[in-house]
Every structure is written in structure tokens, then in C-alpha cells.
Design an enzyme around this catalytic site. Structure first.
Site, PDB file in Angstrom:
ATOM      1  N   CYS A  50     -18.603  -2.872 -17.472  1.00 26.97           N
ATOM      2  CA  CYS A  50     -18.528  -2.516 -16.047  1.00 26.97           C
ATOM      3  C   CYS A  50     -19.635  -3.217 -15.264  1.00 26.97           C
ATOM      4  CB  CYS A  50     -18.650  -1.002 -15.889  1.00 26.97           C
ATOM      5  SG  CYS A  50     -18.689  -0.497 -14.168  1.00 26.97           S
ATOM      6  N   GLU A  75       0.825  -1.211   0.000  1.00 25.29           N
ATOM      7  CA  GLU A  75       0.000   0.000   0.000  1.00 25.29           C
ATOM      8  C   GLU A  75       0.858   1.260   0.000  1.00 25.29           C
ATOM      9  OE1 GLU A  75      -3.076   0.749  -0.474  1.00 25.29           O
ATOM     10  OE2 GLU A  75      -3.743  -1.303  -0.707  1.00 25.29           O
TER      11      GLU A  75
HETATM   12  S1  SF4 Z   1     -18.915   5.509 -15.492  1.00 23.42           S
HETATM   13 FE1  SF4 Z   1     -20.159   4.114 -14.274  1.00 23.42          FE
HETATM   14  S2  SF4 Z   1     -20.669   2.413 -15.630  1.00 23.42           S
HETATM   15 FE2  SF4 Z   1     -19.019   3.557 -16.567  1.00 23.42          FE
HETATM   16  S3  SF4 Z   1     -17.178   2.492 -15.946  1.00 23.42           S
HETATM   17 FE3  SF4 Z   1     -17.529   4.143 -14.461  1.00 23.42          FE
HETATM   18  S4  SF4 Z   1     -18.720   3.215 -12.814  1.00 23.42           S
HETATM   19 FE4  SF4 Z   1     -18.820   1.843 -14.575  1.00 23.42          FE
END
Ligand code: SF4
Length: 380
Positions: free
Chosen positions: A217, A52
């Protein structure tokens, strides 16, 4: 706190509510996508602590070889505490931000003096150690001991700001307070360390500053910035100030035995306790000879002869872009003693001994140039 006005079909998620949905998704994603870093092999608090500290200001790919070398030489708190600071700095050489190494060393000494063999499961004590703030303490204790503690660092600032549609500058005091509270509500009781690592991994690999890959994501269905198409507007950070250009001159002074003068910086401040050639910043409008004189006579008390321009390098440090000239010189009075006005120590060393000194990267480049040019065993 200003947040995006959402379309009617979507209610802004409360962090605690979102946690229920998000934690399983993120943990599942992390299990499938985490990078195999050496500090992830086990939950040893000391190894996690060292990682870290190294990861503050430095990307993971750069840290790996330094981490492995450091752990080989200092495998536990005791070995680190017993080492000389010179050796610790030497093993940190090239990683930059050397204050981290000095504070890590001091923290290990404090732990040993208190009778601890490793970093204990005690957030009050850990937070008081040199070099460890709220983020580092929570990151280490959540990973090593499964403590349900939140984290907030560069990547998670951006990630959480987008996730919750935070319109304000995320670095403002009020945003920071809000984001810490949100991170606190998000972190689950089950596998908090992995969840925190998932947030960091997602922030550094998917939710990138300029081009987040929202399609892959795991948080896309809950993310306000994604639902509103505002990824490029969040985080709403002020533009960075451009780098400031600085000119410096360093002077390598050689004696009749091909030994070169190096001086050691004081313990505090940038590059504390590291070795360098006498070096000064060239003031605006100052003649180069005047600056060299300040470096040699002002810093080391020596008068020079045979001044020669040697080489020039550029380097960046914090917000400065530095143009550094190196000059070589002999001593006008060979018996003259070094009298330091700023540095803590001086030494005359052969080019072959430069590698033994803990020196910051720009200085190692200059030492490399001198070694190449003036080593007695240099080919023809
Ligand atoms: S903007 Fe939102 S959906 Fe897009 S990568 Fe970032 S957290 Fe994920």
C-alpha cells in the site's frame, strides 16, 4: 471524534498535512496500477456520469459490458433523453437497481430541457439532477472538469477510517461529517479526479475489508491502523443484520393462443416500470392456493383453472433472500378481461417475445423457463 491513542513517536496526521505527503504517493501508485476501464479513456462528462451511476452498488468488472452496450446505443445526453424509458430499462437489464436507470433518463431529459448537450461544469445544477448526490456530483466533476472536490463512498469510508485511526462507527452521523471534512482537506488541487479515483482504487484493490495488503500500500507509512496493527478493528462497523427469508409465488397465465399474461409494475418502487408475471409474497401461515388466488384474481382480476406447479428459483434482493415458486394456469373464463389493481399495464405475449420486455433478472429466469417449455418451435 475517538481516534487511536498513538505511540509517542507518531502524531496523528492532520488531513491537510497528510495530503502533502499522500497525494504524490497515491497519484504515482494510481498511474502505475489503474485498471484500464472504458470510462477512463477520456474525460467526457457524460461517459463518466453513466459509469458513476452504474458503479453505484455494482462492481466495475460487472459494469464494463453494460457500460459499452449502453454507450453504443445512447452515446450522448440527447440520445438518452429522446429514448423511451422502456428501451433504457432494457439496456440496463441484468445490472439491477433499476431506479438508477430511470433517474439517469429523467436527468438527461432535464438537461436537454435546460439546453445542455452534456453534463455541465456546475455543481449546483448537477447536484439537483435526479439520482445525483454529493458523492456522485463530486466524483464526476473532479474527473471530468478537474474540480477540487472530495468524495466519500463505501471503499473510501473504510480507507479513510483506517488511515486516520477512526475508532467510531464510520457510518455514524458525526463520523460521516468528520470523514467528509478529512476527504475535503485531503484532495489536492493538482489532478483531483485522479486522486479521487486513486482513493477508490486503493480501497477496492488494496485496503480490503477482511485482508488489507498493507505491504504493497502506498499509504502504509502514514496509516494509523497499519502503524498500530489495528486493521481488523477498523472500521468499527456494527455487524450486518442477517438476510430475511421471504417466500413468493408468481403465476403464469396462458390463453388459448399460447400467449402469457405479463404485467407492468408502477413507476415508483422496486423494479418500477418493469414487466413480470403476477407475483405476491406468501404471508406466514397462508395456503399456497390462497396466495395464487391473490396473485391472479387480486392483481389481474382473473379466475384460474389447470393450476400446475412449474419451477422454483431463489434470488437475493437488498436484504431479502427470496424463494419464488412459479405456477402455470389457464383461464376459467377465456373472455375475461384483465383488471389491474396494482400494476400499470398488462400484455399477452408469446414466449418468443419475452426477450423484448424489460424484466428484472428473477422474472427473466422464469420467462426463460416458460420459453424453454412452451415455445412452439421447441425440439420434440
Ligand atoms: S490499512 Fe492502511 S496501510 Fe493497510 S491497506 Fe489500508 S490504508 Fe493501506
Amino acid at each position: 471524534m475517538a481516534r487511536i491513542p498513538l505511540p509517542a513517536f507518531h502524531t496523528p496526521p492532520h488531513p491537510e498535512v497528510l495530503s502533502v505527503r499522500l497525494a504524490p504517493l497515491l497519484l504515482h501508485w494510481f498511474d502505475a496500477n489503474k485498471r484500464p476501464f472504458p470510462w477512463r479513456k477520456d474525460r467526457d462528462p457524460y461517459r463518466i456520469w453513466v459509469s458513476e451511476v452504474m458503479l453505484q452498488q455494482t462492481v466495475a468488472a460487472t459494469v464494463i459490458p453494460f457500460f459499452e452496450r449502453f454507450l453504443e446505443r445512447f452515446p450522448n445526453v440527447e440520445s438518452l433523453a429522446l429514448a423511451q424509458v422502456d428501451e433504457v430499462l432494457h439496456h440496463w437489464q441484468g445490472l439491477g437497481y433499476y431506479r438508477r436507470a430511470r433517474l439517469l433518463h429523467q436527468a438527461a431529459q432535464k438537461l436537454v430541457s435546460l439546453g445542455h448537450k452534456t453534463l455541465p461544469d456546475d455543481s449546483g445544477l448537477v447536484r439537483e439532477l435526479p439520482g445525483l448526490g454529493r458523492y456522485s456530483t463530486n466524483a464526476i466533476l473532479s474527473q471530468a472538469y478537474g474540480r477540487q472536490l472530495p468524495i466519500l463512498e463505501a471503499n473510501t469510508f473504510r480507507l479513510l477510517a483506517r488511515l486516520f485511526g477512526l475508532l467510531d462507527d464510520p457510518r455514524s452521523k458525526s463520523s460521516e461529517v468528520w470523514l467528509w471534512e478529512a476527504a475535503d482537506a485531503l484532495v489536492p488541487g493538482d489532478r483531483p479526479g485522479d486522486f479521487n479515483q486513486a482513493l477508490m482504487e486503493l480501497g477496492s484493490q488494496i485496503c480490503l475489508k477482511d485482508s488489507p495488503t498493507c505491504l504493497v500500500c502506498p499509504a502504509q507509512g502514514s496509516c494509523v491502523a497499519n502503524l498500530c496493527g489495528l486493521q481488523s478493528k477498523i472500521p468499527n462497523s456494527p455487524p450486518k443484520a442477517p438476510a430475511t427469508a421471504v417466500s413468493e409465488v408468481a403465476v403464469s397465465i396462458v390463453d388459448e393462443q399460447n400467449r402469457w399474461l405479463v404485467v407492468r409494475r408502477p413507476p415508483e418502487g422496486r423494479w418500477g416500470l418493469m414487466w413480470e408475471f403476477p407475483r405476491v409474497e406468501i404471508n406466514p401461515g397462508e395456503a399456497i392456493m390462497g396466495a395464487i388466488q391473490r396473485a391472479a384474481l387480486g392483481l389481474a382480476g382473473l379466475s384460474l383453472v389447470n393450476l400446475k406447479k412449474a419451477t422454483r428459483i431463489q434470488y437475493a434482493v437488498t436484504r431479502f433472500k427470496v424463494n419464488l415458486q412459479l405456477w402455470t394456469a389457464g383461464m376459467a373464463f377465456p373472455q375475461e378481461k384483465v383488471v389491474l389493481s396494482f400494476h400499470s399495464e398488462s400484455a399477452w405475449v408469446n414466449p418468443g417475445e419475452f426477450a423484448l420486455l424489460a424484466a428484472p433478472t428473477p422474472q427473466r429466469r422464469l420467462m426463460g423457463w416458460i420459453r424453454e417449455k412452451y415455445s412452439p418451435d421447441r425440439p420434440g
